[in-house]
Every structure is written in structure tokens, then in C-alpha cells.
Design a protein around this motif. Structure first.
Motif, short mmCIF file in Angstrom:
data_model
loop_
_atom_site.label_atom_id
_atom_site.label_comp_id
_atom_site.label_asym_id
_atom_site.label_seq_id
_atom_site.Cartn_x
_atom_site.Cartn_y
_atom_site.Cartn_z
N CYS A 21 60.19 -38.09 8.36
CA CYS A 21 59.90 -36.73 8.84
C CYS A 21 58.63 -36.17 8.23
CB CYS A 21 61.06 -35.80 8.50
SG CYS A 21 62.59 -36.22 9.35
N VAL A 22 58.03 -35.23 8.94
CA VAL A 22 56.86 -34.51 8.45
C VAL A 22 57.04 -33.03 8.75
CG1 VAL A 22 55.19 -36.40 8.66
CG2 VAL A 22 55.62 -34.92 10.62
N PHE A 23 56.38 -32.20 7.95
CA PHE A 23 56.31 -30.78 8.23
C PHE A 23 55.05 -30.53 9.04
CE2 PHE A 23 58.92 -30.48 4.32
CZ PHE A 23 59.94 -29.68 4.80
N ILE A 24 55.15 -29.69 10.06
CA ILE A 24 54.01 -29.27 10.86
C ILE A 24 53.90 -27.77 10.71
CG2 ILE A 24 52.92 -29.29 13.14
CD1 ILE A 24 53.66 -32.09 12.42
N PHE A 35 54.44 -28.13 21.91
CA PHE A 35 54.34 -29.54 21.52
C PHE A 35 55.61 -30.07 20.85
CE2 PHE A 35 49.71 -28.68 21.72
CZ PHE A 35 49.37 -29.70 22.59
N PHE A 36 56.36 -29.19 20.20
CA PHE A 36 57.53 -29.62 19.44
C PHE A 36 58.75 -28.78 19.83
CE2 PHE A 36 53.69 -30.21 16.91
CZ PHE A 36 53.74 -31.56 16.66
N GLN A 58 58.34 -39.92 15.02
CA GLN A 58 58.28 -40.34 16.42
C GLN A 58 57.95 -39.15 17.33
OE1 GLN A 58 58.38 -43.50 17.83
NE2 GLN A 58 57.61 -42.27 19.53
N GLU A 59 58.57 -38.00 17.08
CA GLU A 59 58.27 -36.81 17.88
C GLU A 59 56.83 -36.35 17.63
OE1 GLU A 59 59.90 -32.37 19.02
OE2 GLU A 59 61.13 -33.63 17.73
#
Length: 82
Positions: A21-24, A35-36, A58-59
Motif C-alpha cells: 500500500c501507499v498513501f496518496i 482517480f481513486f 495495484q490501484e
């Protein structure tokens, strides 16, 4: 990493607690949702980035593909590519 579109900027930060996971972060709620859309948007404690989401890589990759598809290549000048 910072990604800049014509409408906003996104700050991508690794999530040290989860490999996948990443933080956006962004200052644009609308663009984060566009986008998310499946991720929950939260208010960020970072004063430079008003909103944040946590999403899987992946997202994030799928969103990058959408961003690339939206590039208007007619805005580029041929002499800059030479």
C-alpha cells in the motif's frame, strides 16, 4: 514522489506498515475521488496536502494508466523532443 497533472498534484508516500500500500496526498478532493474512487478519503494532518487516501499499489498503477491516457500530446512541441 510528486505527480503533477493539469488539475492538481499528488504526493505518493510509502506505507511502512504495509508492503502493498501507499498513501496518496492531494489538495484536490475531486481528483482523488476521480482517480481513486474506491478508496476512503481522509483529511490530512499535513498542511501542504489537504486530503489523503491509503490504496494498494495495484490501484495506484491503474490510476497512473488513466493519467497517461489523459495526456494531450498535441500540447508538446516537436522541437523539444529533438
Amino acid at each position: 514522489m510528486v505527480i503533477q497533472t493539469s488539475k492538481c498534484e499528488f504526493l505518493i508516500v510509502d506505507n511502512e506498515r504495509s508492503d502493498g500500500c501507499v498513501f496518496i496526498y492531494s489538495d484536490s478532493l475531486e481528483e482523488l475521488q476521480r482517480f481513486f474512487g474506491s478508496s476512503v478519503v481522509e483529511f490530512s494532518s499535513n498542511r501542504d496536502w489537504k486530503y489523503k487516501i491509503l490504496t494498494c499499489k495495484q490501484e495506484f498503477a491503474n490510476a497512473l494508466i488513466l493519467m497517461v491516457k489523459e495526456i494531450n500530446y498535441t500540447d508538446f512541441f516537436q522541437d523539444r523532443l529533438a
